[in-house]
Write a protein that holds these residues in place. Structure first.
Motif, PDB file in Angstrom:
ATOM      1  N   GLU A  35      -0.736   9.924  -2.249  1.00 16.31           N
ATOM      2  CA  GLU A  35      -1.375   9.469  -3.477  1.00 16.31           C
ATOM      3  C   GLU A  35      -2.146   8.164  -3.303  1.00 16.31           C
ATOM      4  OE1 GLU A  35       0.837   9.809  -7.144  1.00 16.31           O
ATOM      5  OE2 GLU A  35       2.557  10.566  -6.017  1.00 16.31           O
ATOM      6  N   MET A  36      -3.238   8.035  -4.039  1.00 13.31           N
ATOM      7  CA  MET A  36      -3.953   6.768  -4.111  1.00 13.31           C
ATOM      8  C   MET A  36      -3.075   5.669  -4.689  1.00 13.31           C
ATOM      9  SD  MET A  36      -7.784   7.957  -5.337  1.00 13.31           S
ATOM     10  CE  MET A  36      -7.842   6.521  -6.368  1.00 13.31           C
ATOM     11  N   LEU A  37      -2.130   6.030  -5.529  1.00 14.21           N
ATOM     12  CA  LEU A  37      -1.270   5.039  -6.174  1.00 14.21           C
ATOM     13  C   LEU A  37      -0.004   4.711  -5.373  1.00 14.21           C
ATOM     14  CD1 LEU A  37      -1.506   6.088  -9.935  1.00 14.21           C
ATOM     15  CD2 LEU A  37      -2.413   4.005  -8.874  1.00 14.21           C
ATOM     16  N   TRP A  38       0.102   5.235  -4.152  1.00 17.68           N
ATOM     17  CA  TRP A  38       1.298   4.972  -3.342  1.00 17.68           C
ATOM     18  C   TRP A  38       1.566   3.475  -3.220  1.00 17.68           C
ATOM     19  CZ3 TRP A  38       5.603   6.760  -1.083  1.00 17.68           C
ATOM     20  CH2 TRP A  38       6.176   5.998  -0.051  1.00 17.68           C
ATOM     21  N   GLN A  39       0.573   2.709  -2.825  1.00 18.09           N
ATOM     22  CA  GLN A  39       0.772   1.272  -2.612  1.00 18.09           C
ATOM     23  C   GLN A  39       1.094   0.564  -3.923  1.00 18.09           C
ATOM     24  OE1 GLN A  39      -2.348  -0.735  -0.458  1.00 18.09           O
ATOM     25  NE2 GLN A  39      -1.500  -2.765  -0.819  1.00 18.09           N
ATOM     26  N   GLN A  40       0.341   0.872  -4.990  1.00 16.33           N
ATOM     27  CA  GLN A  40       0.593   0.205  -6.257  1.00 16.33           C
ATOM     28  C   GLN A  40       1.997   0.515  -6.779  1.00 16.33           C
ATOM     29  OE1 GLN A  40      -1.237   0.452 -10.721  1.00 16.33           O
ATOM     30  NE2 GLN A  40      -2.675  -0.174  -9.127  1.00 16.33           N
ATOM     31  N   ALA A  41       2.410   1.766  -6.669  1.00 17.17           N
ATOM     32  CA  ALA A  41       3.721   2.153  -7.188  1.00 17.17           C
ATOM     33  C   ALA A  41       4.857   1.545  -6.376  1.00 17.17           C
ATOM     34  CB  ALA A  41       3.840   3.670  -7.223  1.00 17.17           C
TER      35      ALA A  41
END
Length: 306
Positions: free
Chosen positions: A240-246
């Motif tokens: 996911e693109m949100l892996w780092q943010q999450a």
């Protein structure tokens, strides 16, 4: 489930990627995106024994979802994803009905107002109003969990912050699927996310912000105070693109003293939970989420589902 067909993650990627690329397209008007995302839900077979009732909650339409027996007086307020611009209770029925079964609780799936017609904080106001109405119906705050995916995950955190700070109410637990907690951070296409693309995410973030302040915790709860939040499960997949943010958000929660668990979903795609009736990997993720929420809900006996 009503279908014996099961999909592996690679096969599901090939099946669903065209639908997401078509629907989550920044060149299409939001109204068209909404229709296409709702239509994509037709790919998912219905969960057996599901009961869906159209209700009103906090002055907004909602679906009350149950599957089989439920614990009296326990409920989950579910906030769908879709970049704050699209998504609905209809688009997420594969997820919400599977979660109702996994948690053994009824779910209220809120149809909160969407941008660009209704920018932040309209969605937060609607979700807060929905929770407050559940309390007036007799639910103890500790018998209500809040869960959401993607934008709905960020909305879950923002809503909980307002409930704690402005109303002195603390939900039982939070369940966050790939939470988008800072829309102001521009994402970069990573080549592996079959659902979200950077152009659509940026457009959605701008539409939701409107004339607002990107540091407003109702818009970007990841920038706000995280202390005092209830036990929280954060789930996210590695493509996911949100892996780092999450994952960084889970670390921030831990630093703030929150009881947080990070669920690494491996190769599962962004909010693949919606395909739980078809995918063993997605069903396992929903089971983990349902177990987390159910373990923290207390039983009360005065709530009304009217």
């Amino acid at each position: 489930m009503t279908s014996t067909l099961t999909l592996s993650i690679p096969l599901s990627e090939r099946l669903f990627k065209p639908a997401f690329r078509l629907g989550l397209n920044s060149r299409l008007p939001p109204a068209m995106q909404r229709r296409l995302l709702d239509a994509s839900a037709l790919l998912i077979p219905p969960v057996a024994d599901r009961v869906i009732r159209q209700v009103s909650l906090g002055g907004r339409p909602a679906e009350r979802v149950s599957v089989g027996p439920t614990q009296q007086g326990q409920t989950i307020l579910y906030l769908h994803g879709g970049g704050y611009v699209t998504g609905s209770p209809r688009s997420h029925r594969g997820l919400t009905t599977s979660l109702a079964a996994a948690a053994g609780a009824e779910l209220y799936v809120l149809e909160y107002r969407l941008a660009p017609e209704h920018p932040c904080p309209a969605a937060v106001d609607d979700a807060v109003a929905a929770f407050l109405e559940l309390v007036t119906r007799g639910y103890d705050p500790e018998s209500i969990a809040i869960a959401g995916d993607s934008a709905g995950g960020g909305l879950t955190v923002a809503t909980t912050r307002v409930l704690i700070d402005d109303h002195g109410l603390r939900p039982a637990a939070l369940g966050l699927i790939s939470p988008w907690v800072d829309p102001a951070v521009r994402q970069v296409d990573n080549g592996t996310d079959i659902v979200v693309n950077a152009a659509w995410a940026a457009q959605s973030a701008d539409m939701y912000l409107g004339d607002g302040d990107p540091d407003d915790a109702r818009y970007a709860p990841g920038r706000g105070d995280l202390t005092g939040l209830p036990p929280t499960l954060v789930q996210v997949g590695r493509p996911e693109m949100l892996w780092q943010q999450a994952t960084e958000f889970a670390t921030k929660l831990e630093a703030a003293g929150v009881d947080v668990t990070l669920g690494d979903l491996g190769r599962l795609w962004h909010v693949g939970h919606v395909a739980a009736p078809l995918m063993p990997a997605a069903a396992a993720a929903v089971e983990e989420l349902g177990d987390h929420l159910a373990r923290h809900l207390i039983r009360t006996s005065t709530a009304s589902t009217a």
